[in-house]
Design a protein around this motif. Structure first.
Motif, PDB file in Angstrom:
ATOM      1  N   LYS A 215      38.409  33.728  46.366  1.00 27.11           N
ATOM      2  CA  LYS A 215      39.097  32.641  45.650  1.00 27.11           C
ATOM      3  C   LYS A 215      39.393  31.458  46.575  1.00 27.11           C
ATOM      4  CE  LYS A 215      39.447  35.377  42.072  1.00 27.11           C
ATOM      5  NZ  LYS A 215      38.627  35.211  40.877  1.00 27.11           N
ATOM      6  N   HIS A 235      34.998  29.394  38.131  1.00 24.93           N
ATOM      7  CA  HIS A 235      35.452  30.779  37.954  1.00 24.93           C
ATOM      8  C   HIS A 235      34.684  31.384  36.780  1.00 24.93           C
ATOM      9  CE1 HIS A 235      39.182  33.597  37.376  1.00 24.93           C
ATOM     10  NE2 HIS A 235      38.266  34.153  38.127  1.00 24.93           N
ATOM     11  N   SER A 257      41.382  35.658  35.062  1.00 26.85           N
ATOM     12  CA  SER A 257      41.324  36.965  35.711  1.00 26.85           C
ATOM     13  C   SER A 257      41.742  38.058  34.731  1.00 26.85           C
ATOM     14  CB  SER A 257      42.264  36.999  36.920  1.00 26.85           C
ATOM     15  OG  SER A 257      41.901  35.999  37.837  1.00 26.85           O
ATOM     16  N   LYS A 261      35.534  39.478  32.299  1.00 26.40           N
ATOM     17  CA  LYS A 261      34.313  38.860  32.832  1.00 26.40           C
ATOM     18  C   LYS A 261      33.321  39.929  33.293  1.00 26.40           C
ATOM     19  CE  LYS A 261      35.889  35.856  35.882  1.00 26.40           C
ATOM     20  NZ  LYS A 261      37.338  35.991  35.631  1.00 26.40           N
ATOM     21  N   ASP A 282      32.152  36.808  38.663  1.00 27.84           N
ATOM     22  CA  ASP A 282      33.425  36.116  38.910  1.00 27.84           C
ATOM     23  C   ASP A 282      33.298  34.636  39.264  1.00 27.84           C
ATOM     24  OD1 ASP A 282      36.285  36.309  39.024  1.00 27.84           O
ATOM     25  OD2 ASP A 282      36.186  36.268  41.203  1.00 27.84           O
TER      26      ASP A 282
HETATM   27 MN    MN Z   1      38.402  36.125  39.136  1.00 29.84          MN
END
Ligand code: MN
Ligand code: SAT
Length: 597
Positions: A215, A235, A257, A261, A282
């Motif tokens: 991230k 993302h 999040s 996904k 991701d």
């Molecule tokens: Mn993520």
């Protein structure tokens, strides 16, 4: 040897005072050495070779289980550059603060130097970073999640790299034993210096706080680079969708999040003849190719997926991916040393040990695994990994999906009227919060483009960047944009849509829209499937439920306008005109529809 790197490592060692410095070579022997260190220090348990070869099981400190957004800072020169959605700190003040915290913080530990590449080594889209860390867990995880070691240094030469300094913030005094999960329960700082492409992370050993390639680099720092260089760091998962005739298209999708996904990226279609393969789960870096199309790469090499809810029913491909070479964190343990988590099987095995090391049974009245428990595995092990997944040129994206967890208002699928309208839909994405971040779960919040916690600069400028990217492109070659919602509920609070493999029905409609073969009706909020154009053959969903899933909730949207206005007011004067125009146009279309009703 890169001279800047050498100097920085020396300087950092002098500040952090580790017992020693180890340069990571990325070899398997090194990975094994990290596992050995983790087992010997009590951090990890080796899993039985007969069940999960080459795998470990780890439990973190309960004070260190998720990303800490509250302590995540963008230290740009001015507060305005970080914008209203980020925590900002003055870079000089933060540097001084961090210098105090990092001083002597690695006493009793080893400092590892991890050169890593986000993206295939040597690819023109890949970027190099170096993480300095005092955590063998981070070293092992970075082996899985990125390409690391000497190969990276060779490509780096004397070139530029992103600097990431990480410490668990738990120095050891002489004769004091280490704790199984060293961290700093009181003080955590995850800081980004976009102007100098630096990351400094203190106090946490968990996930996105500590694996700095993910991230911190691939989204927060890369989003700034992408703005400066005219590309997109997002993302998003990337999947390859193939129809029964063998025609393929690539789809990218942004969800916050822990909103599925990984499940979507590895989906097993229920529709006969359709195939989904995984490129990434991701993060997507997207750039225009010479042919004017948008190409995406997955900068990562592994999956750091949410474990609870993953099962042979919900995601059989993930279950197969995690059969070996895996790092499990904060799951429950079975009597034979394997992992278990909520929903993995219908009934839990007897005599579980929960993630807090306590005996657990369903009667315990709590969850056996932490809701943000994770698996960390090499992407190459995924049985449906797409053959293009490491193509340095990336894959051409035909459609982009936005979505989140919304119990009401948002229909199952809605196609944007244009790139600008799609950008608008991305900018008003909202979702119920999940356990991926510390804090309340289930609270509705705006999470534009699923980038709220990950955008390294002013969100208004980020929206403007999206508009600019679209305006500069050939509209016919741009990906189509869709807004999806698998999470709409009925009045009794039950999910209306079965989700998982059935999401292939929505993917099919998206595919056919892109190919120009599916029909849509234009509504005030966008284009929805025309009656019969969404394939529901053999789907056991009541007709009433389908109507509700595809209902354009004029009243709900109209009520929503005030919240969107407030969200936009918060973005402030940097909100681009194009989005103000879209807001007005939506308002007018809703009014028109309301008047007709
Ligand atoms: Mn993520
Ligand atoms: O902990 S991570 O940031 O890596 C996972 C996530 O929140 O998406």
């Amino acid at each position: 040897m890169n001279q800047k790197l050498e100097a920085w490592v020396k300087e950092t060692a002098a500040l952090c005072q580790p017992d020693g410095v180890v340069w990571c070579d990325g070899s398997d022997a090194e990975y094994q050495e990290m596992l050995r260190l983790l087992v010997h220090s009590g951090t990890a348990i080796r899993m039985p070779e007969s069940r999960r070869p080459n795998s470990i099981f780890v439990r973190s400190d309960p004070a260190d289980v998720a990303r800490v957004e509250e302590f995540t800072f963008i230290c740009s020169a001015t507060r305005d550059e970080a914008g209203p959605t980020n925590n900002w700190a003055d870079p000089d003040e933060m540097r001084a603060n961090l210098a105090g915290l990092f001083s002597g913080c690695m006493k009793g530990r080893t400092m590892f130097v991890i050169p890593y590449s986000m993206g295939p080594i040597g690819s023109p889209i890949a970027k190099i970073g170096v993480e300095l860390t005092d955590s063998p867990y981070v070293v092992a995880s970075m082996h899985v999640m990125a390409r690391v070691g000497v190969k990276v240094l060779e490509v780096l030469g004397q070139g530029e790299f992103v600097r990431g300094l990480h410490s668990v913030g738990a120095p050891l005094a002489d004769n004091s034993p280490d704790s199984p999960w060293p961290c700093n329960a009181r003080t955590k700082y995850i800081c980004h210096f976009p102007d100098t492409r630096e990351i400094m992370s203190y106090g946490s050993g968990y996930g996105g706080n500590a694996l700095l390639g993910k991230k911190c680099h691939a989204l927060r720092i890369a989003s700034v680079q992408a703005r400066d260089e005219g590309w997109l760091a997002e993302h998003m998962l990337i999947l390859k969708l193939t129809n029964p005739e063998g025609k393929a298209a690539f789809v990218a999708a942004a969800f916050p999040s822990a909103c599925g996904k990984t499940n979507l990226a590895m989906l097993t279609p229920t529709l006969p003849g359709w195939k989904v393969e995984t490129v990434g789960d991701d993060i997507a870096w997207m750039k225009f190719g010479a042919d004017g199309r948008l190409y995406a790469i997955n900068p990562e090499a592994g999956f750091f997926g949410v474990a609870p809810g993953t099962s042979l029913k919900s995601n059989p491909n993930a279950m197969r991916t995690i059969e070996k070479n895996a790092i499990f964190t904060n799951c429950a343990m079975t009597t034979d040393g394997d992992v278990w988590w909520e929903e993995m099987t219908d009934a839990p095995p007897a005599k579980l040990t929960d993630w807090l090391r306590r005996p657990w049974s369903p009667a315990s009245g709590r969850k056996s695994s932490h809701p943000n428990a994770r698996f960390c595995v090499p992407a190459a092990q995924c049985p449906v990994i797409a053959k293009e997944w490491m193509d340095p040129a990336g894959v051409p994206i035909s459609a982009i999906l936005f979505g989140g967890r919304r119990a009401t208002v948002m229909p199952l699928v809605n196609e944007a009227l244009s790139w600008q309208h799609g950008t608008f839909l991305g900018s008003i994405m909202s979702s119920e919060t999940t356990a991926a971040a510390a804090g309340a779960v289930g609270a509705l919040r705006f999470d534009p483009f699923a980038m709220l916690p990950f955008c390294g600069y002013h969100m208004g400028d980020y929206f403007a960047h999206w508009l600019k990217v679209g305006a500069g492109a050939d509209a016919a070659k741009l990906p189509r944009i869709f807004y999806v919602n698998w999470f709409r509920k009925d009045a009794a609070g039950k999910f209306l849509w079965p989700g998982y493999g059935e999401n292939s029905r929505v993917l099919k409609w998206v595919f056919e829209r892109v190919m120009g073969t599916a029909q849509a009706v234009e509504t005030p909020i966008g284009r929805l499937p025309e009656a019969g154009s969404l394939d529901v053959s053999g789907l056991g969903v009541a007709p009433g439920a389908m109507d509700e899933l595809l209902r354009v909730d004029i009243e709900g949207w109209t009520t929503q306008l005030a919240a969107i206005q407030k969200h936009y007011d918060k973005i402030g004067p940097r909100l681009p005109q194009g989005l103000r125009d879209e807001f007005k146009a939506l308002e007018q279309r809703l009014q028109g529809a309301g008047a007709r009703a």
